[in-house]
Enzyme design. Structure first.
Site, PDB file in Angstrom:
ATOM      1  CB  ALA A 181      -1.028   0.090   1.299  1.00 14.39           C
ATOM      2  CB  CYS A 194       3.479   1.548 -12.475  1.00 13.61           C
ATOM      3  SG  CYS A 194       4.650   1.265 -11.338  1.00 13.61           S
ATOM      4  N   PRO A 218       3.296   4.458  -0.934  1.00 12.60           N
ATOM      5  CG  PRO A 218       3.417   6.477  -1.923  1.00 12.60           C
ATOM      6  CD  PRO A 218       3.581   4.790  -2.075  1.00 12.60           C
ATOM      7  N   GLY A 219       0.695   4.978  -0.367  1.00 16.76           N
ATOM      8  CA  GLY A 219      -0.917   5.194  -0.094  1.00 16.76           C
ATOM      9  C   GLY A 219      -1.644   5.870  -0.758  1.00 16.76           C
ATOM     10  CG  ASP A 268       4.648  -1.081   2.069  1.00 17.97           C
ATOM     11  OD1 ASP A 268       3.925  -0.869   0.817  1.00 17.97           O
ATOM     12  OD2 ASP A 268       6.019  -1.352   2.089  1.00 17.97           O
TER      13      ASP A 268
HETATM   14  C1  LIG Z   1       4.066   0.114  -6.417  1.00 19.43           C
HETATM   15  S1  LIG Z   1       4.452   0.283  -4.802  1.00 19.43           S
HETATM   16  C2  LIG Z   1       2.710   0.551  -4.157  1.00 19.43           C
HETATM   17  C3  LIG Z   1       2.375   1.825  -4.306  1.00 19.43           C
HETATM   18  C4  LIG Z   1       0.933   1.921  -3.649  1.00 19.43           C
HETATM   19  N1  LIG Z   1      -0.075   1.130  -3.850  1.00 19.43           N
HETATM   20  C5  LIG Z   1       0.225   3.392  -3.813  1.00 19.43           C
HETATM   21  O1  LIG Z   1      -0.686   3.577  -4.599  1.00 19.43           O
HETATM   22  O2  LIG Z   1       0.798   4.399  -3.236  1.00 19.43           O
HETATM   23  C6  LIG Z   1       4.813  -1.064  -4.118  1.00 19.43           C
HETATM   24  C7  LIG Z   1       5.003  -1.061  -2.748  1.00 19.43           C
HETATM   25  O3  LIG Z   1       5.103  -2.552  -2.372  1.00 19.43           O
HETATM   26  C8  LIG Z   1       5.965  -2.665  -1.094  1.00 19.43           C
HETATM   27  N2  LIG Z   1       6.282  -4.165  -1.242  1.00 19.43           N
HETATM   28  C9  LIG Z   1       7.384  -4.688  -1.799  1.00 19.43           C
HETATM   29  N3  LIG Z   1       7.611  -5.784  -1.548  1.00 19.43           N
HETATM   30  C10 LIG Z   1       6.497  -6.064  -0.795  1.00 19.43           C
HETATM   31  C11 LIG Z   1       5.902  -7.570  -0.219  1.00 19.43           C
HETATM   32  N4  LIG Z   1       6.532  -8.712  -0.506  1.00 19.43           N
HETATM   33  N5  LIG Z   1       4.846  -7.424   0.579  1.00 19.43           N
HETATM   34  C12 LIG Z   1       4.393  -6.194   0.797  1.00 19.43           C
HETATM   35  N6  LIG Z   1       4.867  -4.938   0.262  1.00 19.43           N
HETATM   36  C13 LIG Z   1       5.865  -4.964  -0.406  1.00 19.43           C
HETATM   37  C14 LIG Z   1       6.874  -1.569  -1.160  1.00 19.43           C
HETATM   38  O4  LIG Z   1       7.608  -1.606  -0.114  1.00 19.43           O
HETATM   39  C15 LIG Z   1       6.041  -0.405  -1.823  1.00 19.43           C
HETATM   40  O5  LIG Z   1       5.802   0.550  -0.943  1.00 19.43           O
END
Ligand SMILES: C[S@@+](CC[C@H](N)C(=O)[O-])C[C@H]1O[C@@H](n2cnc3c(N)ncnc32)[C@H](O)[C@@H]1O
Length: 714
Positions: free
Chosen positions: A176, A313, A178-179, A206
């Site tokens: 989630a 993305c 930065p949210g 996260d």
């Molecule tokens: C694409 S970003 C998410 C963006 C977010 N959904 C938003 O709209 O702001 C991916 C996120 O996944 C987290 N992440 C990476 N591997 C993960 C895992 N195995 N389990 C949970 N979170 C994970 C990262 O820390 C990062 O914050």
């Protein structure tokens, strides 16, 4: 000096020379927006029709227009939209008509509901050129600071819309931080503004502990009592449980799950130009496995009949259709792809064929051809379905957003539903665990947790829900006249002993979730701050209200409320620039004064039915106030003060540092000085004496320093 470092130095120097010539400061070397492997790979995948290729590449090399959403409660959002459209955008468009060089291209995103999503193309140059642009820019900056506007990439707004969240849904956002999407999910849960009575809630998770605190911030900003932040590896998210009416522990499943998985991010290349340098096929190959595992776990945690969005993305089919194909195959018909209903979103359909490539750009059409040394990188699960099998997966229902279609970033979204339990899921719903028996209805017979829990090496403070025999409860109930329908176990604190500083409020559904799961789920944050201890101020109640928790608590507060007309709200907000001089009661209308004077000193609720101009929406505001001996203050942050003044239609220019006017005045002063010098009459002292061009100390201490919202190369 070695050859390579000399070369680097020379390159840097060239950049600096260019910088000086243009008068623009750049900290980094210019990035060459080319990557041969990227082009070869995506041409091979036929990511877009051949005749659109050049257009797509052109867009990928251009910077991204600014997009934002109007956030917050529906009525307040509509009020702000009214101010934005009727004044700021209108003025900016009018200004654009007399300035053919400027096209700020401001328009609502056609596929975003209720005109609440916007695109705008304001450059630094625009802001300097025209006062209407400057004002619009300032509005966007200050409303972003108050959280009423969220800057968010257009494509990133799509997954929550595709997920079709309703207020009663239990939603899990697995990756989630930065949210920005979490914020949209929270807004959807509070769509009907049921306050703490809502059954729906959002769990935002996260892996990164620090990034979890960005999520905490989102919950606070949106004042949501129905929000939980957890910190786990999504692919190994613990089983969660619920307690049924008979006190039996059962598996808990979510109605909606968002898997916005970590990805190579080549769809963000317009914003993250570094991707041009770093892109290679190996990123996608490496991420495929974790993406699959997160999706799989998301589906396991989804209720039968529920919906899940998988998004990245990245444009790469190995991270997109490749992951879905593998999942659909493993699910043996228990999971299906659904159509995404966003009529005005231009997109390409998902692909049923793609070609995995190794890092050295060798392509393979079947796993048997992959040399042994690459077989741990290019896995059998990454290959597309055979042409005969392909129709049964309906991968064409996926949505790929290509940058040139609507001037956005690149993105991929798929909507799935679970039609029955997954083949490997246990049909037994009752949990046979060694967990403690469930708590009784109101008081937890186990009492508060005794120790600070340690999960995964982190210390977490316990969540202690209030019980009716807590001496604070009658004090709060009597002072604020709290309705008997308010259950005191909706209140909680984060420490077991010591003086309580803050009291948080949450919903029954969240409280039940926390009570049943806090031993195994690492819960970082729950609920919003409703009450704060006031130590030094004399008042019969030890706790004042907090704006963060007011929307949740307000429906239960019967006493200590004052209805303020718009003019009195303005008076209270405009006369509060000095911390030690609160707005005096004498500034208020007589009617309001009569209402406020008899109220005992302390915290109270200010109710305002705000008609935003004659033709604008009616907006019901509730602000935390403080009644002093002879004064009435709105207990809100300075930026929020400016926001509410804007909704009141008040002049907020005293809170804005108008660099545009300052520059104009300074230029006028320069001109005057030049004229005077030409005439041999040096009156520069007079110019200074007139105070032209300089902000008074008062103004300069009371400004919102505008920060550029977009840096483009123009
Ligand atoms: C694409 S970003 C998410 C963006 C977010 N959904 C938003 O709209 O702001 C991916 C996120 O996944 C987290 N992440 C990476 N591997 C993960 C895992 N195995 N389990 C949970 N979170 C994970 C990262 O820390 C990062 O914050």
């Amino acid at each position: 000096m070695g050859k390579s470092s000399a070369k680097r130095w020379k390159k840097k120097k060239n950049v600096e020379a260019e910088t000086n010539e243009k008068g623009v400061r750049k900290q980094y070397e210019e990035i060459v927006k080319e990557n041969a492997d990227f082009e070869t790979y995506y041409k091979l995948q036929k990511i877009c029709p051949e005749n659109e290729w050049e257009d797509m590449m052109k867009h990928l090399r251009e910077s991204l227009p600014t997009t934002f959403r109007i956030t917050g409660s529906r009525t307040e959002g509509r009020a702000l939209l009214h101010v934005l459209q009727k004044h700021l955008i209108k003025d900016a468009v009018l200004a654009g008509k007399s300035d053919p060089e400027a096209d700020i291209g401001a328009f609502p995103l056609p596929w975003y509901p209720q005109n609440l999503g916007w695109q705008i193309n304001l450059t630094r140059k625009d802001i300097r050129r025209n006062e209407a642009y400057f004002r619009l820019h300032n509005f966007l900056i200050s409303e972003t600071e108050t959280g009423n506007i969220s800057r968010q990439e257009a494509v990133s707004m799509i997954p929550p819309l595709a997920l079709q969240v309703e207020p009663h849904h239990r939603v899990l956002d697995l990756c989630a931080a930065p949210g920005s999407k979490t914020a949209q999910l929270i807004e959807m849960i509070h769509g009907e503004d049921e306050g703490i009575k809502t059954d729906g809630f959002v769990v935002a998770n996260d892996l990164d502990n620090k990034r979890c605190y960005m999520l905490v911030h989102q919950g606070k900003r949106l004042l949501s009592p129905a929000f939980i932040v957890t910190n786990h590896d999504a692919s190994r998210y613990p089983d969660v449980v619920k307690t049924d009416e008979n006190g039996v522990l059962k598996k808990f499943k979510f109605d909606r799950v968002l898997c916005d998985v970590p990805c190579s991010g080549d769809g963000t290349i317009r914003k993250n130009v570094d991707v041009w340098k770093k892109w290679s096929t190996s990123n996608g190959l490496y991420l495929h496995q974790v993406q699959y595992q997160v999706l799989k776990r998301g589906l396991e945690l989804l209720e039968v009949g529920g919906k899940l969005v998988y998004s990245t993305c990245s444009l790469n089919p190995i991270e997109d259709e490749g992951v879905l194909h593998r999942m659909l195959k493993d699910a043996e018909g228990s999971v299906e792809l659904l159509d995404i209903d966003l009529p005005h979103l231009k997109h390409s359909k998902g692909m049923s064929h793609w070609i995995p490539c190794t890092r050295d750009m060798v392509q393979y059409s079947k796993f048997e051809d992959v040399p042994e040394k690459w077989q741990t990188t290019v896995r059998p699960t990454m290959f597309p379905p055979t042409p005969e099998e392909a129709p049964k997966y309906h991968l064409d229902k996926c949505v790929r957003v290509l940058p040139h279609k609507q001037d956005t970033g690149g993105f991929f979204i798929a909507l799935l539903t679970k039609t029955r339990l997954l083949p490997w899921e246990n049909t037994e719903v009752e949990v046979k665990s060694e967990r403690d028996p469930p708590p009784a209805a109101k008081r937890d017979p186990r009492g508060p947790p005794k120790k600070i829990r340690r999960i995964g090496g982190f210390k977490e403070d316990p969540y202690v829900f209030m019980s009716e025999d807590n001496p604070i409860w009658p004090q709060l109930r009597d002072f604020y006249g709290l309705d008997t329908s308010l259950d005191c176990t909706n209140f909680l604190r984060r420490s077991e002993d010591g003086k309580i500083k803050n009291i948080y409020i949450t919903t029954k559904a969240v409280r039940d979730f926390v009570r049943s799961n806090e031993k195994d789920v690492k819960i970082i944050n729950v609920g919003v701050k409703a009450l704060v201890r006031v130590d030094k101020k004399w008042t019969p109640c030890d706790f004042r209200l907090s704006q963060e928790g007011l929307p949740s608590l307000s429906p239960f507060i019967k006493d200590r409320r004052v209805q303020l007309p718009k003019e009195d709200l303005k008076a209270v907000l405009l006369n509060d620039d000095d911390k030690d001089k609160p707005p005096l009661l004498e500034l208020l209308t007589e009617e309001t004064r009569k209402l406020v004077e008899p109220i005992e000193r302390g915290s109270l609720v200010l109710d305002i039915d705000l008609q935003v101009e004659d033709d604008g929406p009616l907006c019901k505001l509730q602000l935390v106030g403080w009644k002093g001996t002879n004064s009435l203050r709105a207990y809100i942050q300075r930026n929020d003060r400016v926001h509410y003044l804007r909704l009141c239609g008040a002049d907020v220019s005293k809170y804005e540092k108008n660099k545009f006017k300052e520059r104009e005045e300074a230029e006028a002063a320069e001109l005057k000085k030049g004229d005077a010098e030409a005439e041999g009459n040096d009156n520069s002292m007079d110019v200074e004496g007139n105070g032209n061009g300089a902000a008074s100390p008062e103004e300069s201490s009371d400004v919102i320093e505008p920060k550029p919202i977009k840096v483009t190369s123009s």
